[in-house]
Structure formats: C-alpha cells, structure tokens
Design an enzyme around this catalytic site. Structure first.
Site, mmCIF file in Angstrom:
data_model
loop_
_atom_site.group_PDB
_atom_site.id
_atom_site.type_symbol
_atom_site.label_atom_id
_atom_site.label_comp_id
_atom_site.label_asym_id
_atom_site.label_seq_id
_atom_site.Cartn_x
_atom_site.Cartn_y
_atom_site.Cartn_z
ATOM 1 N N HIS A 219 0.826 -1.205 -0.111
ATOM 2 C CA HIS A 219 -0.204 0.089 -0.066
ATOM 3 C C HIS A 219 0.725 1.266 -0.262
ATOM 4 O O HIS A 219 0.224 2.396 -0.101
ATOM 5 C CB HIS A 219 -0.903 -0.034 1.119
ATOM 6 C CG HIS A 219 -2.236 0.781 0.913
ATOM 7 N ND1 HIS A 219 -2.409 1.646 0.121
ATOM 8 C CD2 HIS A 219 -3.621 0.273 1.449
ATOM 9 C CE1 HIS A 219 -3.944 1.970 -0.134
ATOM 10 N NE2 HIS A 219 -4.427 0.986 0.823
ATOM 11 N N ASP B 133 -2.305 2.141 -4.485
ATOM 12 C CA ASP B 133 -3.688 2.205 -4.097
ATOM 13 C C ASP B 133 -4.689 1.250 -4.472
ATOM 14 O O ASP B 133 -4.423 0.766 -5.499
ATOM 15 C CB ASP B 133 -4.063 3.598 -4.241
ATOM 16 C CG ASP B 133 -3.009 4.760 -3.539
ATOM 17 O OD1 ASP B 133 -2.717 4.467 -2.260
ATOM 18 O OD2 ASP B 133 -3.075 5.979 -4.032
#
Length: 429
Positions: free
Chosen positions: A400, A404
C-alpha cells in the site's frame, strides 16, 4: 615473504542481494594439493549452489566446516605453498581482515534500478536480546538469529573455529531450550519401541540455507509491508483455446496456461507501469523492463526465477524459458542472474486444485499475482442466456505504500482484457 605464498579463500559475492553463504561441500580434503582453476568448494546461497574455483595452487588448510554459514568476504580457507609452516599460516589467519559488504559493493548505476545498499546493510547492526550479546564471539548472523529467537548468546556453546558461535548453534540452543520446557509425560504415557526404549515425541530438523532465506524474506514481508489484496474472476475459455492452438503448432516445451498468465501479467504491467516497481524506504522505483518472477516448488523450498523482458518476448519463448528455469531450480543449478532483478511475481497453485489464495509479496517488489484453479460455473450473459464457462480467481496483493486500491483495480481490469481476449498474447492482431 610468507604472505605472498599464502592465498586467502573468502566467501564470494555472487549476487547483488547476496549477504551470506553456507559451505556445502569441499572438493579437496584439508592438507591435500589443489591446482589453480580447479573446483574447490560448493557454496549454498539463498536459493542456489555455486562452485568456487581455486584462484591459486598449493595445499588447502583451515577449511571451514561444512554446514556453517559465513558473511560475504569471510575467510573460509587458505591455500599455501607446501614450504609454508603452520605458524606462518596461523599468523596469516590471525591478521586477516575480512572485506565488508560496504567495501565490496559499488554505488548502483542501473537504469532506474533499485538502490541495493538497503539489502547490503551490514548484519552487525542486529544484536542479541541484551547488550551482553555484543561481547560474545559470534557471527553477525548468529547475533541476528539470537535476537529473533530471544537466545542469550552467553549460554550458547560455539562449535566454530575458536569457539565462535554460528547461526546453527543458536538454533540448536533454542530447540534445546524448547525441549527442556516441555512437560515429560508419565512413564505409562510414552510408547516404547521394540527394544523397550521410549520413542521420541518429535524430531528437530535444521533449516537449510534456502529455507532460512525464505524464512527471513517472509518475516521481512510480514513485518514491513502494509499489504492489501483485491480479487477478480476471469473467464478463460478463450485462453484455453489459445493454449491448445499454440500447442498444436509448437514443439516441446509447449506453452502452459501459466506461461500465458505470465505474458498477460507482463502486458498488463506495461499498460499499468506503476505496479512494475520496487519499494525501498521512502522511494518507489518504477522499471521500464518487465521482469516477471514465477514460483517453482522444490524440495528445499519455493524459488522464483525471472523471465526477463516478458512483455516483449513471444509466449513460445516464455514457455522455453520457464521450462529451462524450472528444471534448473529443481536441479539446484540456477545462477544468480536467474534470480535477480524481478519486478513482479506470478504464483500459480491451480494445478493443485486451489480455488483462491493470497501470495506473500517478496520485498522489494510492490505486488504479486496469485492464480487459482480453473473451475466450471454457470454464467448469465447480457441476453439472459445461461451457459457454463471456465473461470479462474486471481488475487493481486499490493504494497500500500506504492499502490492504492484504484490502481490495483485498474490492473485487474487490464489483466482481464488480455486474458479474456487473448489474441495479443500470441502476437496476433
């Protein structure tokens, strides 16, 4: 001078991310003559075994024990002229200064490539569970392992040269501590063997260098990567037809569905290059070439050799490369180049009839694709007609810090386009 007649045998650096190696086997007995250029010792690295050749001729002395792990640059033996005395060899060994990783490595000059200095950080920084561990005669990797297992190095008996504690010594001490903590069952609860002795409740198996490397990578991934996953079902009837057509017109090795998924993933990465990346600290390195790793199960553990420039080579060439690399992985003949510079990984458990799974990201890569088994299921089309189709669940796990959710979803949409309309995979317009 004696030192001109004594040659150090040190642990080489065979890969940009290699930090240690294990002595697997000596080709020459200690005290026996060796000629320059002859095979000297097998070194097991993270996932391969390479043979180190002698750089000079002479007699082999001070050979390191088989099974012991050393950092890069460590002295593992000496080759000396027959006229050199034992005291001269002792003096040479005592004065030897190992070359450190920082001295071996030069600043990276790759095209947008990763700064591998993070991987090459000296393992001396890892300490044991207390300050006293720093004062014990132990290898850097033993200290790191002691910190992981909570072992006090002052309580460990070293089996290395001069009583030096190795990583294997630490693991043996941890296993002994665990065994002593177990409750011993009553006499009547232990099953005796034929001779009347109690059968052991378990056996302890030391990890190989490959398994230890896998363990370190998995722990690093779990502890440092903020991971999330997205899942999609892909229709693969057209992909299966393409595979069958390619097989009808090709020689062995013939393309597999995994080869086609590697090609589809590579084209999707070319379309969505933000996923073709490494993450290191506060930097994201995006690569122009798509080098796809694929998982291969071996007796020693999982390895992931690299298909280079997979977006630009034909799927038939991918099939030949995956067959070559898989065979080399199982024969333990992979080279360092076969395992380096991967930018993305495809892991396929479909052949084991696994419907869906999450694969673990291999740092510093930013993502990994897990491919499940083909299943037949009913499907309603836009005209409300119901028919059976072949489908596969794919799971994209992402770091992450670099990726995204929306980017991950776009990648799976792009992958779907290449898989469900796969003509481009075979180079057909």
């Amino acid at each position: 001078m004696a030192q001109e007649r004594i040659h150090a045998v040190t642990l080489p650096k065979w890969g940009l991310e290699m930090t240690e190696g294990t002595v697997a086997a000596w080709h020459v007995e200690e005290g026996e003559p060796v000629t320059g250029g002859a095979d000297l010792v097998d070194i097991e690295t993270d996932k391969i075994v390479n043979t180190l050749e002698a750089e000079a001729g002479g007699l082999l002395w001070r050979a390191a024990p088989v099974g012991e792990t050393f950092p890069i640059g460590a002295l593992i033996a000496v080759i000396a002229d027959p006229a050199v005395s034992p005291s001269e060899i002792d003096a040479f060994v005592a004065s030897f200064r190992p070359v450190t990783l920082s001295e071996i490595e030069s600043p990276p000059e790759t095209q947008g490539g990763p700064d591998r200095s993070a991987d090459a950080a000296a393992p001396d920084a890892a300490a044991g569970p207390d300050r006293g561990n720093r004062e014990v005669n132990a290898s850097p990797f033993a200290r790191r392992r002691a910190a992981e297992l909570g072992v006090d190095l002052a309580t460990v008996a070293g089996t290395g040269r001069g009583g030096r504690i190795s990583e294997r010594d630490v693991e043996a001490a941890a296993a002994a501590r665990t065994a002593s903590a177990l409750t011993v069952p009553d006499e009547g609860q232990v099953e005796p063997d034929d001779a009347g002795a109690a059968a052991p409740a378990y056996e302890t198996v030391a990890m190989t260098a490959t398994r230890r490397s896998i363990a370190r990578t998995l722990v690093q991934s779990h502890q440092t990567v903020p991971r999330f996953s997205v899942v999609a079902d892909l229709q693969v009837d057209e992909l299966i037809r393409l595979r069958d057509d390619l097989r009808a017109g090709s020689q062995a090795p013939q393309p597999t569905l995994n080869d086609l998924f590697i090609k589809a993933a590579a084209l999707a990465l070319a379309d969505e290059p933000d996923l073709n990346a490494h993450v290191r600290d506060s930097e994201i390195m995006r690569f122009h070439a798509v080098n796809v790793c694929f998982a291969v199960a071996t007796k020693e553990g999982l390895v992931a050799p690299v298909v280079r420039d997979a977006a630009n080579i034909p799927v038939i060439e991918i099939a030949h490369e995956t067959a070559r690399l898989a065979a080399a992985a199982r024969a333990r003949t992979l080279t360092g180049a076969d395992l380096e510079d991967g930018t993305f990984t495809v892991s396929n458990l479909g052949m084991f009839d696994i419907r869906q799974f999450d694969a673990i990201i291999t740092p510093p890569q930013a993502a990994v694709l897990a491919v499940g088994a083909i299943r037949r299921e009913p499907h309603e089309d836009e005209a409300s007609n119901v028919a059976f189709r072949s489908a596969v669940a794919v799971t994209l796990s992402c770091d992450h810090r670099a990726i995204d959710g929306a980017l991950a979803a776009r990648f799976l949409q792009t992958l779907r386009r290449h898989v469900e309309a796969p003509a481009a995979l075979a180079g057909v317009s």
